[in-house]
Design a protein around this motif. Structure first.
Motif, PDB file in Angstrom:
ATOM      1  N   SER A 253     -29.523  44.010  -7.359  1.00  0.00           N
ATOM      2  CA  SER A 253     -29.215  43.693  -8.753  1.00  0.00           C
ATOM      3  C   SER A 253     -27.867  42.996  -8.887  1.00  0.00           C
ATOM      4  CB  SER A 253     -29.225  44.968  -9.600  1.00  0.00           C
ATOM      5  OG  SER A 253     -28.266  45.892  -9.119  1.00  0.00           O
ATOM      6  N   VAL A 254     -26.908  43.289  -7.993  1.00  0.00           N
ATOM      7  CA  VAL A 254     -25.585  42.665  -8.054  1.00  0.00           C
ATOM      8  C   VAL A 254     -25.667  41.317  -7.338  1.00  0.00           C
ATOM      9  CG1 VAL A 254     -23.146  42.860  -7.466  1.00  0.00           C
ATOM     10  CG2 VAL A 254     -24.443  44.899  -8.110  1.00  0.00           C
ATOM     11  N   SER A 255     -25.797  40.263  -8.120  1.00  0.00           N
ATOM     12  CA  SER A 255     -26.003  38.941  -7.534  1.00  0.00           C
ATOM     13  C   SER A 255     -24.807  38.025  -7.712  1.00  0.00           C
ATOM     14  CB  SER A 255     -27.253  38.285  -8.139  1.00  0.00           C
ATOM     15  OG  SER A 255     -27.182  38.261  -9.548  1.00  0.00           O
ATOM     16  N   GLY A 256     -23.705  38.548  -8.243  1.00  0.00           N
ATOM     17  CA  GLY A 256     -22.478  37.773  -8.354  1.00  0.00           C
ATOM     18  C   GLY A 256     -21.278  38.690  -8.391  1.00  0.00           C
ATOM     19  N   VAL A 257     -20.261  38.384  -7.593  1.00  0.00           N
ATOM     20  CA  VAL A 257     -19.038  39.185  -7.567  1.00  0.00           C
ATOM     21  C   VAL A 257     -17.842  38.250  -7.487  1.00  0.00           C
ATOM     22  CG1 VAL A 257     -17.638  40.785  -6.214  1.00  0.00           C
ATOM     23  CG2 VAL A 257     -20.084  41.208  -6.468  1.00  0.00           C
ATOM     24  N   ILE A 258     -16.839  38.486  -8.315  1.00  0.00           N
ATOM     25  CA  ILE A 258     -15.573  37.768  -8.187  1.00  0.00           C
ATOM     26  C   ILE A 258     -14.449  38.772  -8.335  1.00  0.00           C
ATOM     27  CG2 ILE A 258     -15.515  37.106 -10.633  1.00  0.00           C
ATOM     28  CD1 ILE A 258     -14.092  34.498  -9.671  1.00  0.00           C
ATOM     29  N   ALA A 259     -13.500  38.738  -7.403  1.00  0.00           N
ATOM     30  CA  ALA A 259     -12.440  39.736  -7.379  1.00  0.00           C
ATOM     31  C   ALA A 259     -11.096  39.065  -7.154  1.00  0.00           C
ATOM     32  CB  ALA A 259     -12.720  40.774  -6.289  1.00  0.00           C
ATOM     33  N   PRO A 260     -10.412  38.671  -8.220  1.00  0.00           N
ATOM     34  CA  PRO A 260      -9.064  38.125  -8.092  1.00  0.00           C
ATOM     35  C   PRO A 260      -8.071  39.236  -7.795  1.00  0.00           C
ATOM     36  CG  PRO A 260      -9.638  38.355 -10.386  1.00  0.00           C
ATOM     37  CD  PRO A 260     -10.870  38.724  -9.611  1.00  0.00           C
ATOM     38  N   ARG A 261      -6.837  38.890  -7.644  1.00  0.00           N
ATOM     39  CA  ARG A 261      -5.787  39.888  -7.442  1.00  0.00           C
ATOM     40  C   ARG A 261      -4.593  39.478  -8.285  1.00  0.00           C
ATOM     41  NH1 ARG A 261      -2.050  40.738  -3.259  1.00  0.00           N
ATOM     42  NH2 ARG A 261      -3.024  39.171  -1.948  1.00  0.00           N
ATOM     43  N   CYS A 262      -4.742  39.692  -9.578  1.00  0.00           N
ATOM     44  CA  CYS A 262      -3.731  39.277 -10.548  1.00  0.00           C
ATOM     45  C   CYS A 262      -2.971  40.456 -11.140  1.00  0.00           C
ATOM     46  CB  CYS A 262      -4.379  38.508 -11.693  1.00  0.00           C
ATOM     47  SG  CYS A 262      -5.366  37.099 -11.182  1.00  0.00           S
ATOM     48  N   GLY A 263      -3.421  41.671 -10.870  1.00  0.00           N
ATOM     49  CA  GLY A 263      -2.811  42.819 -11.520  1.00  0.00           C
ATOM     50  C   GLY A 263      -3.156  42.882 -12.989  1.00  0.00           C
ATOM     51  N   GLN A 264      -4.351  42.373 -13.340  1.00  0.00           N
ATOM     52  CA  GLN A 264      -4.791  42.289 -14.730  1.00  0.00           C
ATOM     53  C   GLN A 264      -6.061  43.104 -14.887  1.00  0.00           C
ATOM     54  OE1 GLN A 264      -3.426  40.328 -17.476  1.00  0.00           O
ATOM     55  NE2 GLN A 264      -4.888  41.571 -18.635  1.00  0.00           N
ATOM     56  N   HIS A 265      -6.021  44.156 -15.704  1.00  0.00           N
ATOM     57  CA  HIS A 265      -7.185  45.022 -15.868  1.00  0.00           C
ATOM     58  C   HIS A 265      -8.359  44.259 -16.472  1.00  0.00           C
ATOM     59  CE1 HIS A 265      -9.644  48.476 -16.647  1.00  0.00           C
ATOM     60  NE2 HIS A 265      -9.471  48.443 -17.963  1.00  0.00           N
ATOM     61  N   VAL A 266      -8.202  43.768 -17.668  1.00  0.00           N
ATOM     62  CA  VAL A 266      -9.281  43.077 -18.380  1.00  0.00           C
ATOM     63  C   VAL A 266      -9.233  41.587 -18.068  1.00  0.00           C
ATOM     64  CG1 VAL A 266     -10.168  42.470 -20.656  1.00  0.00           C
ATOM     65  CG2 VAL A 266      -9.378  44.802 -20.203  1.00  0.00           C
ATOM     66  N   GLY A 267     -10.397  40.997 -17.806  1.00  0.00           N
ATOM     67  CA  GLY A 267     -10.439  39.581 -17.487  1.00  0.00           C
ATOM     68  C   GLY A 267     -11.209  38.732 -18.468  1.00  0.00           C
ATOM     69  N   LEU A 268     -12.272  39.262 -19.049  1.00  0.00           N
ATOM     70  CA  LEU A 268     -13.106  38.459 -19.947  1.00  0.00           C
ATOM     71  C   LEU A 268     -12.400  38.134 -21.256  1.00  0.00           C
ATOM     72  CD1 LEU A 268     -16.645  40.092 -19.559  1.00  0.00           C
ATOM     73  CD2 LEU A 268     -15.754  38.049 -18.438  1.00  0.00           C
ATOM     74  N   GLU A 269     -11.473  38.975 -21.661  1.00  0.00           N
ATOM     75  CA  GLU A 269     -10.844  38.809 -22.971  1.00  0.00           C
ATOM     76  C   GLU A 269      -9.442  38.196 -22.884  1.00  0.00           C
ATOM     77  OE1 GLU A 269     -10.907  42.640 -24.809  1.00  0.00           O
ATOM     78  OE2 GLU A 269     -12.956  43.047 -24.153  1.00  0.00           O
ATOM     79  N   GLN A 270      -9.012  37.849 -21.693  1.00  0.00           N
ATOM     80  CA  GLN A 270      -7.675  37.302 -21.509  1.00  0.00           C
ATOM     81  C   GLN A 270      -7.792  35.910 -20.895  1.00  0.00           C
ATOM     82  OE1 GLN A 270      -4.946  38.922 -22.582  1.00  0.00           O
ATOM     83  NE2 GLN A 270      -6.178  40.666 -23.243  1.00  0.00           N
ATOM     84  N   TRP A 271      -7.204  34.922 -21.557  1.00  0.00           N
ATOM     85  CA  TRP A 271      -7.440  33.550 -21.157  1.00  0.00           C
ATOM     86  C   TRP A 271      -6.949  33.243 -19.747  1.00  0.00           C
ATOM     87  CZ3 TRP A 271     -10.328  29.803 -20.895  1.00  0.00           C
ATOM     88  CH2 TRP A 271      -9.915  28.513 -20.573  1.00  0.00           C
TER      89      TRP A 271
END
Length: 259
Positions: A181-199
């Motif tokens: 079911s997990v067909s896409g993964v992206i894992a940055p290392r920005c020290g930022q909890h939320v990603g979808l709501e932060q530009w």
């Protein structure tokens, strides 16, 4: 498409909402919430030190099972907040004292386990390897789950943010490789909890593309991407079809990449 961030991820997953519509043309995007898998915990020998004497008292894999069972038991945390999970899963695993099977993302985002249907909806996971919120469970001593100390090995040292990155990175790779079911993964290392709501973490910060399903495989240079672009590509395959994304920050020791 259903998008969930942080605590909302848990609501979608533990309530098994999408499993009720297996024929629906939909997809699920999870942001800023995931748990280290059982196999990664055991293979990395994570222990807890309850009395702070420098010696591990129990492996964290077993302790986490006990904690989860207690939270679902009468008088526990989940009863206090009136939480619920899929009744089919609960009927199977509660008598076995394994309510973790109905609570942990890394388990539920798999196909059929023990006769219990799990979420089969195509899922895209975005998780920051230096997430300051989720990592606190592993780096704050004593930590927020009530254990005095998490440590690497029975006679090891307290776990750090670098240790957490190793554990979570291995978990995300495992989820992508072993969980259909997990067909896409992206894992940055920005020290930022939320990603979808932060530009910045969503549309500006780049994450290197590293294909490391097999240990020792070299990173693929020149294909850095943002969460926005990776998610767009994933959706355009066909509503969350299988796309070889797996973009994970490849250098665990270097400065934050693209942030």
């Amino acid at each position: 498409m259903i998008l969930a961030t942080s605590a909302a991820d848990a609501a979608d997953i533990t309530n098994w909402f999408l499993s009720k519509f297996p024929g629906a043309d939909t997809s699920l995007v999870l942001d800023a919430n995931y748990d280290v898998s059982d196999t990664v915990l055991t293979s990395n020998n994570v222990w807890i030190d309850d009395d702070n004497d420098g010696v591990g008292d129990d492996n964290y894999y077993s302790a986490r099972i006990g904690l989860t069972n207690a939270e679902w038991a009468p008088g526990g945390y989940f009863e206090a907040i009136d939480a619920f999970t899929d009744t089919t899963c609960r009927d199977v695993y509660e008598p076995l004292d394994r309510m973790d099977r109905c609570s942990q993302f890394s388990t539920m985002l798999r196909f059929n386990i023990g006769g219990v249907p799990v979420i089969e909806t195509p899922t895209f996971v975005r998780f920051d390897l230096s997430d300051p919120v989720v990592s606190d469970q592993y780096t704050a001593h004593p930590n927020t789950e009530g254990f005095s100390l998490l440590m690497g090995g029975q006679f090891g040292t307290p776990t750090t943010l670098a240790d957490f990155r190793v554990l979570m990175r291995a978990t995300l790779l495992e989820s992508y490789v072993d969980h259909d079911s997990v067909s896409g993964v992206i894992a940055p290392r920005c020290g930022q909890h939320v990603g979808l709501e932060q530009w910045r973490p969503f549309g500006l910060s780049h994450t290197p593309d590293s294909d490391e399903t097999l240990a020792g495989m070299p990173p693929v240079f020149g294909t850095d991407t943002t969460v926005h672009d990776a998610l767009w590509d994933w959706l355009n395959v066909g509503g969350g079809g299988r796309l070889d994304i797996r973009r994970l920050d490849r250098d665990l020791g270097a400065a934050l990449s693209g942030c």
